[in-house]
Write a protein that holds these residues in place. Structure first.
Motif, PDB file in Angstrom:
ATOM      1  N   CYS A  71       0.882  -1.214   0.108  1.00  0.00           N
ATOM      2  CA  CYS A  71       0.141  -0.037   0.016  1.00  0.00           C
ATOM      3  C   CYS A  71       0.956   1.053  -0.039  1.00  0.00           C
ATOM      4  CB  CYS A  71      -0.971  -0.084   1.251  1.00  0.00           C
ATOM      5  SG  CYS A  71      -0.155  -0.020   2.794  1.00  0.00           S
ATOM      6  N   GLN A  72       2.119   1.164   0.435  1.00  0.00           N
ATOM      7  CA  GLN A  72       2.856   2.365   0.638  1.00  0.00           C
ATOM      8  C   GLN A  72       3.540   2.736  -0.617  1.00  0.00           C
ATOM      9  OE1 GLN A  72       3.725   4.261   3.563  1.00  0.00           O
ATOM     10  NE2 GLN A  72       1.523   2.931   3.706  1.00  0.00           N
ATOM     11  N   ARG A  73       3.522   1.730  -1.701  1.00  0.00           N
ATOM     12  CA  ARG A  73       4.128   1.879  -2.926  1.00  0.00           C
ATOM     13  C   ARG A  73       2.736   2.341  -4.199  1.00  0.00           C
ATOM     14  NH1 ARG A  73       6.647  -2.531  -1.161  1.00  0.00           N
ATOM     15  NH2 ARG A  73       5.292  -3.906  -2.384  1.00  0.00           N
ATOM     16  N   THR A  74       1.738   1.585  -3.899  1.00  0.00           N
ATOM     17  CA  THR A  74       0.426   1.630  -4.539  1.00  0.00           C
ATOM     18  C   THR A  74      -0.639   2.506  -4.257  1.00  0.00           C
ATOM     19  OG1 THR A  74      -0.643  -0.092  -3.663  1.00  0.00           O
ATOM     20  CG2 THR A  74       1.097  -0.733  -5.537  1.00  0.00           C
ATOM     21  N   GLY A  75      -0.717   2.707  -2.829  1.00  0.00           N
ATOM     22  CA  GLY A  75      -1.668   3.544  -2.436  1.00  0.00           C
ATOM     23  C   GLY A  75      -3.174   2.731  -2.337  1.00  0.00           C
ATOM     24  N   ALA A 120      -2.896   2.361   4.117  1.00  0.00           N
ATOM     25  CA  ALA A 120      -2.687   2.730   2.806  1.00  0.00           C
ATOM     26  C   ALA A 120      -2.952   4.279   2.679  1.00  0.00           C
ATOM     27  CB  ALA A 120      -3.760   2.052   1.712  1.00  0.00           C
ATOM     28  N   MET A 121      -3.665   4.860   3.809  1.00  0.00           N
ATOM     29  CA  MET A 121      -3.932   6.368   3.872  1.00  0.00           C
ATOM     30  C   MET A 121      -2.661   7.009   3.693  1.00  0.00           C
ATOM     31  SD  MET A 121      -7.414   6.870   5.749  1.00  0.00           S
ATOM     32  CE  MET A 121      -6.627   7.427   6.773  1.00  0.00           C
ATOM     33  N   TYR A 122      -1.574   6.350   4.551  1.00  0.00           N
ATOM     34  CA  TYR A 122      -0.467   7.370   5.023  1.00  0.00           C
ATOM     35  C   TYR A 122       0.320   8.348   3.813  1.00  0.00           C
ATOM     36  CZ  TYR A 122       3.849   8.433   7.444  1.00  0.00           C
ATOM     37  OH  TYR A 122       5.162   9.095   7.884  1.00  0.00           O
ATOM     38  N   PRO A 123       0.605   7.701   2.664  1.00  0.00           N
ATOM     39  CA  PRO A 123       1.062   8.426   1.853  1.00  0.00           C
ATOM     40  C   PRO A 123       0.165   9.571   0.934  1.00  0.00           C
ATOM     41  CG  PRO A 123       0.743   6.378   1.132  1.00  0.00           C
ATOM     42  CD  PRO A 123       0.425   5.993   2.141  1.00  0.00           C
ATOM     43  N   LYS A 124      -1.172   9.441   1.456  1.00  0.00           N
ATOM     44  CA  LYS A 124      -2.052  10.215   0.520  1.00  0.00           C
ATOM     45  C   LYS A 124      -2.356  11.503   1.117  1.00  0.00           C
ATOM     46  CE  LYS A 124      -4.383   6.429  -1.273  1.00  0.00           C
ATOM     47  NZ  LYS A 124      -5.668   5.519  -1.541  1.00  0.00           N
ATOM     48  N   VAL A 172      -3.770  -4.561  -0.901  1.00  0.00           N
ATOM     49  CA  VAL A 172      -3.972  -5.967  -1.687  1.00  0.00           C
ATOM     50  C   VAL A 172      -5.043  -6.740  -1.158  1.00  0.00           C
ATOM     51  CG1 VAL A 172      -1.574  -6.048  -2.281  1.00  0.00           C
ATOM     52  CG2 VAL A 172      -2.156  -7.357  -0.429  1.00  0.00           C
ATOM     53  N   THR A 173      -5.442  -6.512  -0.013  1.00  0.00           N
ATOM     54  CA  THR A 173      -6.716  -7.317   0.659  1.00  0.00           C
ATOM     55  C   THR A 173      -7.739  -6.684   0.255  1.00  0.00           C
ATOM     56  OG1 THR A 173      -5.139  -7.988   2.424  1.00  0.00           O
ATOM     57  CG2 THR A 173      -7.619  -8.050   2.639  1.00  0.00           C
ATOM     58  N   LYS A 174      -8.735  -7.634  -0.193  1.00  0.00           N
ATOM     59  CA  LYS A 174     -10.116  -7.120  -0.744  1.00  0.00           C
ATOM     60  C   LYS A 174     -11.311  -7.478   0.365  1.00  0.00           C
ATOM     61  CE  LYS A 174      -8.241  -6.220  -4.303  1.00  0.00           C
ATOM     62  NZ  LYS A 174      -7.268  -4.851  -4.294  1.00  0.00           N
ATOM     63  N   ASP A 175     -11.561  -6.397   0.949  1.00  0.00           N
ATOM     64  CA  ASP A 175     -12.928  -6.312   1.721  1.00  0.00           C
ATOM     65  C   ASP A 175     -13.398  -5.149   1.977  1.00  0.00           C
ATOM     66  OD1 ASP A 175     -10.873  -5.102   3.267  1.00  0.00           O
ATOM     67  OD2 ASP A 175     -10.612  -6.226   4.807  1.00  0.00           O
ATOM     68  N   ASP A 176     -14.102  -4.798   2.931  1.00  0.00           N
ATOM     69  CA  ASP A 176     -14.810  -3.465   3.092  1.00  0.00           C
ATOM     70  C   ASP A 176     -13.966  -2.627   3.460  1.00  0.00           C
ATOM     71  OD1 ASP A 176     -17.281  -4.721   2.384  1.00  0.00           O
ATOM     72  OD2 ASP A 176     -17.624  -5.237   4.586  1.00  0.00           O
ATOM     73  N   VAL A 177     -12.638  -2.502   3.837  1.00  0.00           N
ATOM     74  CA  VAL A 177     -11.951  -1.295   4.328  1.00  0.00           C
ATOM     75  C   VAL A 177     -11.547  -0.307   3.314  1.00  0.00           C
ATOM     76  CG1 VAL A 177      -9.716  -0.865   4.999  1.00  0.00           C
ATOM     77  CG2 VAL A 177     -11.018  -2.757   5.971  1.00  0.00           C
ATOM     78  N   PRO A 178     -11.484  -0.613   1.849  1.00  0.00           N
ATOM     79  CA  PRO A 178     -11.290   0.674   1.038  1.00  0.00           C
ATOM     80  C   PRO A 178     -12.301   1.488   1.065  1.00  0.00           C
ATOM     81  CG  PRO A 178     -10.445  -1.484  -0.021  1.00  0.00           C
ATOM     82  CD  PRO A 178     -11.243  -1.912   1.309  1.00  0.00           C
ATOM     83  N   ALA A 179     -13.533   1.224   0.933  1.00  0.00           N
ATOM     84  CA  ALA A 179     -14.586   2.092   1.165  1.00  0.00           C
ATOM     85  C   ALA A 179     -14.650   2.973   2.315  1.00  0.00           C
ATOM     86  CB  ALA A 179     -15.921   1.289   0.896  1.00  0.00           C
ATOM     87  N   ILE A 180     -14.501   2.267   3.374  1.00  0.00           N
ATOM     88  CA  ILE A 180     -14.282   3.024   4.732  1.00  0.00           C
ATOM     89  C   ILE A 180     -13.325   3.969   4.635  1.00  0.00           C
ATOM     90  CG2 ILE A 180     -14.036   3.079   7.151  1.00  0.00           C
ATOM     91  CD1 ILE A 180     -15.330   0.097   7.088  1.00  0.00           C
ATOM     92  N   MET A 181     -12.208   3.713   4.298  1.00  0.00           N
ATOM     93  CA  MET A 181     -10.897   4.587   4.063  1.00  0.00           C
ATOM     94  C   MET A 181     -11.028   5.749   3.237  1.00  0.00           C
ATOM     95  SD  MET A 181      -7.052   3.177   3.373  1.00  0.00           S
ATOM     96  CE  MET A 181      -7.427   2.258   2.036  1.00  0.00           C
ATOM     97  N   GLU A 182     -11.848   5.657   2.235  1.00  0.00           N
ATOM     98  CA  GLU A 182     -12.084   6.471   1.243  1.00  0.00           C
ATOM     99  C   GLU A 182     -12.983   7.597   1.793  1.00  0.00           C
ATOM    100  OE1 GLU A 182     -11.266   8.547  -2.161  1.00  0.00           O
ATOM    101  OE2 GLU A 182     -10.486   6.664  -1.664  1.00  0.00           O
TER     102      GLU A 182
END
Length: 178
Positions: free
Chosen positions: A54-58, A103-107, A61-71
């Motif tokens: 996540c630090q390289r790609t933002g 994954a939020m860290y570099p954003k 790699v794990t697919k679940d409900d976290v990306p929507a919450i993070m956004e």
């Protein structure tokens, strides 16, 4: 008007910390803010595997409900966390979500004001300190943000035991001041 995200981390129906979250959200909404409450009940949140991709790609790699919450967290002005205290610490699901939001860290992020709502069977003043320290460890990684408030309600064990407690009004008032 601010964009407010309230994250309720308890998985128990009728939990005391969830009731505090509802009151905080109600107060924030009554003050004219845009408010969304996210409950972790029913969400799939897997553990971080520590690959640091996540630090390289933002993106994780794990697919679940976290990306929507993070956004949603990335685009909020205010983030309020609500958690029961388990063994003098935040709930495991809250810690797992925080770890996964690496994954939020570099954003770039919008949030500046962070709030914490905690409940526990124990009523001693020091009961929520480790949970607050754990959350401030996350906050410290986002230099433009800070912990603006922490409300603790001890002495509540059973579901909905907080009903009629003055801490609900305090949560409402805290939310109304965001």
């Amino acid at each position: 008007m601010k964009k407010v995200i309230v994250i309720s981390t308890s998985l128990r129906a009728g939990s005391n910390s969830d009731m505090l979250a509802d009151k905080f959200a109600e107060g924030a909404k009554a003050s004219g803010n845009e408010v969304e409450k996210i409950s972790l009940r029913g969400k799939e949140i897997k553990f971080c595997i520590g690959c640091l991709s996540c630090q390289r790609t933002g993106a994780c790699v794990t697919k679940d409900d976290v990306p929507a919450i993070m956004e949603k967290v990335l685009h909020a002005d205010v983030v309020c966390w609500a958690t029961p205290i388990y063994y003098y610490e935040m709930s495991g699901q809250m810690k797992t979500l925080i770890d996964r939001m690496n994954a939020m860290y570099p954003k770039d992020y919008c949030f500046r004001d962070i709030y914490l709502l905690t409940t526990a069977a124990e009523a001693e003043e020091e009961t929520p300190r480790r949970a607050e320290m754990g959350l401030t460890g996350w906050i410290d990684c986002y230099g433009k943000s800070s912990l603006k408030g922490h409300l603790f309600c001890g002495g509540v064990t059973d579901a909905k035991e907080i009903e009629g407690n003055g801490k609900l009004q305090e949560a409402y008032e805290m939310g109304s001041r965001v």
